[in-house]
Scaffold this active site. Structure first.
Site, PDB file in Angstrom:
ATOM      1  NE  ARG A 195      18.257  49.150 -12.597  1.00 16.22           N
ATOM      2  CZ  ARG A 195      17.185  49.859 -12.927  1.00 16.22           C
ATOM      3  NH1 ARG A 195      16.804  49.897 -14.185  1.00 16.22           N
ATOM      4  NH2 ARG A 195      16.494  50.521 -12.027  1.00 16.22           N
ATOM      5  CG  HIS A 208      15.760  53.772 -18.515  1.00  8.73           C
ATOM      6  ND1 HIS A 208      16.167  52.537 -18.980  1.00  8.73           N
ATOM      7  CD2 HIS A 208      14.871  53.519 -17.502  1.00  8.73           C
ATOM      8  CE1 HIS A 208      15.553  51.584 -18.283  1.00  8.73           C
ATOM      9  NE2 HIS A 208      14.772  52.155 -17.385  1.00  8.73           N
ATOM     10  CD  GLN A 217      10.264  52.075 -19.265  1.00  3.77           C
ATOM     11  OE1 GLN A 217      10.629  51.245 -18.457  1.00  3.77           O
ATOM     12  NE2 GLN A 217       9.053  52.055 -19.812  1.00  3.77           N
ATOM     13  CG  ASP A 271      10.692  58.593 -13.890  1.00  4.24           C
ATOM     14  OD1 ASP A 271      10.306  57.574 -13.281  1.00  4.24           O
ATOM     15  OD2 ASP A 271      11.881  58.783 -14.181  1.00  4.24           O
ATOM     16  CB  CYS A 306       9.491  54.176 -16.673  1.00  2.00           C
ATOM     17  SG  CYS A 306      10.292  55.106 -15.355  1.00  2.00           S
ATOM     18  NE  ARG A 340      12.598  47.993 -19.828  1.00  2.00           N
ATOM     19  CZ  ARG A 340      13.162  48.256 -18.648  1.00  2.00           C
ATOM     20  NH1 ARG A 340      12.524  49.010 -17.757  1.00  2.00           N
ATOM     21  NH2 ARG A 340      14.364  47.783 -18.340  1.00  2.00           N
TER      22      ARG A 340
END
Length: 309
Positions: A106, A133, A136, A229, A269, A297
């Site tokens: 990450r 991403h 996700q 988001d 998310c 997730r």
């Protein structure tokens, strides 16, 4: 389907059939887990977790997921490794390949993930970059399937807000599923044109559609899924006030939600900044699947780990 040894870096690298296979596996893993049936195909294997960006969901879901699959998760903070002191990524990749069975990273620069994958002899998973991403989005697709059924073709998916890493991966993932995809963003904050063109092409190939607009009311009309988001991603704190001013007309509130279908769901998310990208009323509403999405997730990533490791 044999996916062992594959990297999971970008959804454009995976076919619709492969993505659906992973989603089917995730659904089965989740059902078995809820029924108390152990599934531990990764016994004796170790996953290295490299974090150059802090996290709640990514760290916990990968650590717990690897444990539940019978393996061992090894947390590697960049500040505690030689990466933090300037060791080359290609050297780190080759060293870790001798110790581990897989790597999740990450980080900020997408090029770092690509370089890690190029030099590693083991699977590399993109846990997040400033560009994409994908993990996700696998959780998001799983959540949508749980609400609307396995076939998402024809469902209207609307992304509202910054044209960021989430926007890029959602555009690709939803287009591959044959959905009617709309991205609504203010001028100056639209998704990269490279991903707009990719989404248009993929939507056409899978009998869906893609529209980019700055007309928020037009975007959400009769939507099945509304997704937003944070407006200020990690590392963009200096832009906060400017972004708030630009994005407030794009806030997902109950009035905007009322323009979507009565059966529409709300996704985010997380972390969510209530009162900015969406209101407290919306995230706490019966239409919100935000926390189901967060739980997924864990199961979506377990499917990825089990398939490629």
């Amino acid at each position: 389907m044999n996916l062992k040894g594959r990297d999971f870096i970008a959804l454009e690298d995976w076919s619709r059939e492969e993505i659906e296979y992973l989603l089917d596996l995730a659904s089965k893993i989740k059902a078995d887990f809820k029924a108390g049936k152990p599934y531990q195909p990764l016994a004796g294997k170790t996953l290295g977790l490299i974090f150059q960006k802090s996290s709640t969901r990514t760290r916990v879901s990968f650590e717990v997921g690897m444990y539940q699959l019978g393996g061992y998760p090894l947390f590697l903070s960049a500040s505690d490794t030689q990466l933090g002191r300037g060791e080359l990524i290609k050297d780190t990749a080759r060293v870790l390949s001798g110790y581990l069975d897989g790597i999740m990273i990450r980080t900020y620069n997408h090029s770092d993930v690509l370089e890690l994958a190029e030099y590693a002899d083991i699977p590399v998973i993109n846990g997040l970059t400033d560009l994409l991403h994908p993990c996700q989005v696998m959780a998001d697709l799983l959540t949508m399937q749980e609400k609307f059924g396995r076939n998402l073709a024809g469902k209207k998916f609307v992304y509202i807000g910054d044209g960021n890493n989430m926007a890029h991966s959602l555009m690709i993932g939803c287009a591959k599923m044959g959905m009617e995809v709309v991205a609504a963003a203010p001028s100056g904050y639209k998704p990269l044109d490279e991903y707009v063109q990719k989404a248009k092409k993929l939507a056409a190939e899978h009998k869906g559609s893609f529209v980019l607009t700055d007309d928020i009311r037009f975007a959400v009309q009769d939507a099945d899924v509304l997704c937003t988001d944070t407006w200020v991603s990690m590392g963009q704190e200096k832009e906060k006030q400017e972004k708030i001013k630009k994005f407030m007309p794009f806030q997902l509130d109950s009035k905007l939600l009322s323009l979507a279908k009565p059966t529409a769901i709300v996704m985010h998310c997380l972390p969510a900044y209530r009162g900015f990208e969406l209101t407290d009323e919306v995230i706490e509403s019966e239409q919100s699947v935000v926390f189901q999405e967060a739980e997924n997730r864990l199961h979506a990533q377990k499917a990825i780990l089990a398939a490629i490791m």
